[in-house]
Motif scaffolding. Sequence first.
Motif, short mmCIF file in Angstrom:
data_model
loop_
_atom_site.label_atom_id
_atom_site.label_comp_id
_atom_site.label_asym_id
_atom_site.label_seq_id
_atom_site.Cartn_x
_atom_site.Cartn_y
_atom_site.Cartn_z
N ALA A 290 -2.51 124.57 110.43
CA ALA A 290 -2.07 123.53 111.31
C ALA A 290 -1.24 122.37 110.23
O ALA A 290 -0.55 121.92 110.76
N ILE A 291 -1.66 122.54 108.93
CA ILE A 291 -1.14 121.38 108.06
C ILE A 291 0.25 122.13 107.65
O ILE A 291 1.28 121.40 107.57
N LEU A 292 0.33 123.37 107.46
CA LEU A 292 1.58 123.91 106.93
C LEU A 292 2.46 123.95 108.03
O LEU A 292 3.71 123.67 107.91
N LEU A 293 2.29 124.23 109.30
CA LEU A 293 3.05 124.21 110.57
C LEU A 293 3.70 122.60 110.71
O LEU A 293 4.66 122.59 111.20
N GLU A 301 11.30 121.57 103.85
CA GLU A 301 11.66 122.64 103.13
C GLU A 301 10.88 123.13 101.82
O GLU A 301 10.71 124.15 101.65
N VAL A 302 10.34 121.93 101.41
CA VAL A 302 9.46 122.31 100.20
C VAL A 302 8.16 121.30 100.22
O VAL A 302 8.10 120.21 100.85
N LEU A 303 6.97 122.05 100.35
CA LEU A 303 5.61 121.11 100.48
C LEU A 303 5.14 120.93 99.12
O LEU A 303 4.67 122.09 98.55
N ILE A 304 4.81 119.82 98.72
CA ILE A 304 4.32 119.53 97.35
C ILE A 304 2.80 119.40 97.71
O ILE A 304 2.32 118.78 98.68
N VAL A 305 2.02 120.09 96.95
CA VAL A 305 0.79 120.25 97.13
C VAL A 305 -0.15 119.43 96.01
O VAL A 305 -0.06 119.95 94.93
N GLU A 306 -1.11 118.51 96.40
CA GLU A 306 -1.53 117.59 95.48
C GLU A 306 -2.66 118.45 94.53
O GLU A 306 -2.94 118.41 93.42
N ASP A 307 -3.28 119.30 95.41
CA ASP A 307 -4.61 119.91 94.80
C ASP A 307 -4.28 121.19 94.52
O ASP A 307 -3.76 122.12 95.35
N ALA A 320 -1.74 135.83 106.00
CA ALA A 320 -2.79 135.56 106.68
C ALA A 320 -2.81 134.64 107.82
O ALA A 320 -3.07 134.38 108.92
N ILE A 321 -2.54 133.27 107.09
CA ILE A 321 -2.60 131.98 107.98
C ILE A 321 -1.23 131.97 108.80
O ILE A 321 -1.43 131.80 109.93
N GLU A 322 -0.01 132.72 108.43
CA GLU A 322 0.98 132.89 109.62
C GLU A 322 0.31 133.64 110.73
O GLU A 322 0.54 133.41 112.00
N LYS A 323 -0.36 134.70 110.43
CA LYS A 323 -0.82 135.66 111.56
C LYS A 323 -2.01 134.99 112.29
O LYS A 323 -1.98 134.90 113.47
N THR A 324 -2.68 134.43 111.61
CA THR A 324 -3.84 133.45 112.33
C THR A 324 -3.14 132.30 113.39
O THR A 324 -3.75 132.42 114.71
N VAL A 325 -1.86 131.65 112.75
CA VAL A 325 -1.50 130.58 113.89
C VAL A 325 -0.58 131.27 114.80
O VAL A 325 -0.10 130.58 115.61
N GLY A 326 -0.08 132.41 114.61
CA GLY A 326 0.87 133.01 115.39
C GLY A 326 2.62 132.80 115.07
O GLY A 326 3.26 132.75 115.91
N ARG A 327 2.73 132.17 113.88
CA ARG A 327 4.00 131.32 113.46
C ARG A 327 4.58 132.05 112.26
O ARG A 327 3.48 132.22 111.32
N GLU A 328 5.60 132.20 112.18
CA GLU A 328 6.26 132.35 110.51
C GLU A 328 6.63 131.00 110.22
O GLU A 328 7.54 130.31 111.05
N MET A 329 6.68 130.94 108.99
CA MET A 329 7.38 129.45 108.24
C MET A 329 8.34 130.16 107.14
O MET A 329 7.98 129.90 106.12
N ILE A 330 9.34 130.73 107.80
CA ILE A 330 10.33 131.32 106.88
C ILE A 330 11.14 130.34 106.16
O ILE A 330 11.51 129.13 106.72
#
Length: 347
Positions: A290-293, A301-307, A320-330
């Motif tokens: 949900a966060i990545l999408l 285009e770039v996600l800066i991750v604090e942790d 696995a996350i892409e498969k779970t949410v049913g979307r690709e984040m190319i």
Amino acid sequence: MLHKLDIKAFFFNAKTDYLPYYKQFTFTLESEASVQELLARIQEANENFAYPQSNLVLKINSWVVEGTQTIGSLVQRLGTSWQIDPVSSYRANHGLCINDADFMQSFALLAPYAREEDAAFYKTLYALHYASRTELFVREYIGDAVLVLAHKMITEGSEHKESILKAITSAESGLLDCEYENGLFEAQDHSKAIAELKAMVTEDDTPSLCTKLMQRFCKEKTPPKRVAQTIKNLSEKQVAHYFAHASHDAMHARITEKGMKGIHFASANKLCGLGILKDNKVLAFKKAGAILLDAFDCGAEVLIVEDLDALEMFQKHFSAIEKTVGREMIGLELIWAEDFIAQISKS
């Protein structure tokens, strides 16, 4: 002080409507006016609008708000453009009115062990029950409120500790699915209580003497030294910052200072499932997805991750996350905040 409010209000009648819809309104109210007064004004303007006459809890801009909340306090934090929704859209049957049978169904788990004062206390947690973020991903989740009650009963010395723990963990979606996040406009922090409950459940999982000896004498592999990551043409890309419960201010200033295009997304301050990864991978992947999408769909285009731990979870389980949410984040690239700062500092 008067406030001019632009309102987008939720409409739905289960008897006549196939899907919910929204209508726009503009009202001017005093700071001291309550949310309940605002809802009455909407109903005066459109008789098809409905809201509960008791247990008045709703969502304004995704925050769970009680009917007694003042307009001024909301404007101070949320501005003057509001979207008003039922506290649970899934359970809505007429406007903001919902089928709230699940609230007492959750209490039924502990009812055999509860005193009258426990039942009375639970009823004060109505808003907290519907502020449970886990319910957005698992509709069967028992809610944070009953977990808070369980903690109270146990810490006050209930003789039914084991039965209480069993009740909240054996439910289809219970304690181990909880990664506590405050969803209330008037913030409450129950993370310590949830952590203590989980510790009670897992206290029997301590390693045996044999396991401890094996861990002591078996050499552990030294993890490879982490190599700093860089991103090609970073300055030309749109960046978003996932900070969860940390601060965004310093990173926002750096992005602005470098003249980069910063992307804001609603779930940047939400938890990603890291805390429940061991107990429920699917739910953790749903939360992470949900966060990545959200960032991806907002144009990042770039996600800066604090942790760093969150980053490693995203990277290790990305497919696995892409498969779970049913979307690709190319095309979505991930980078640790410290690596991002190091890279832009050289430019």
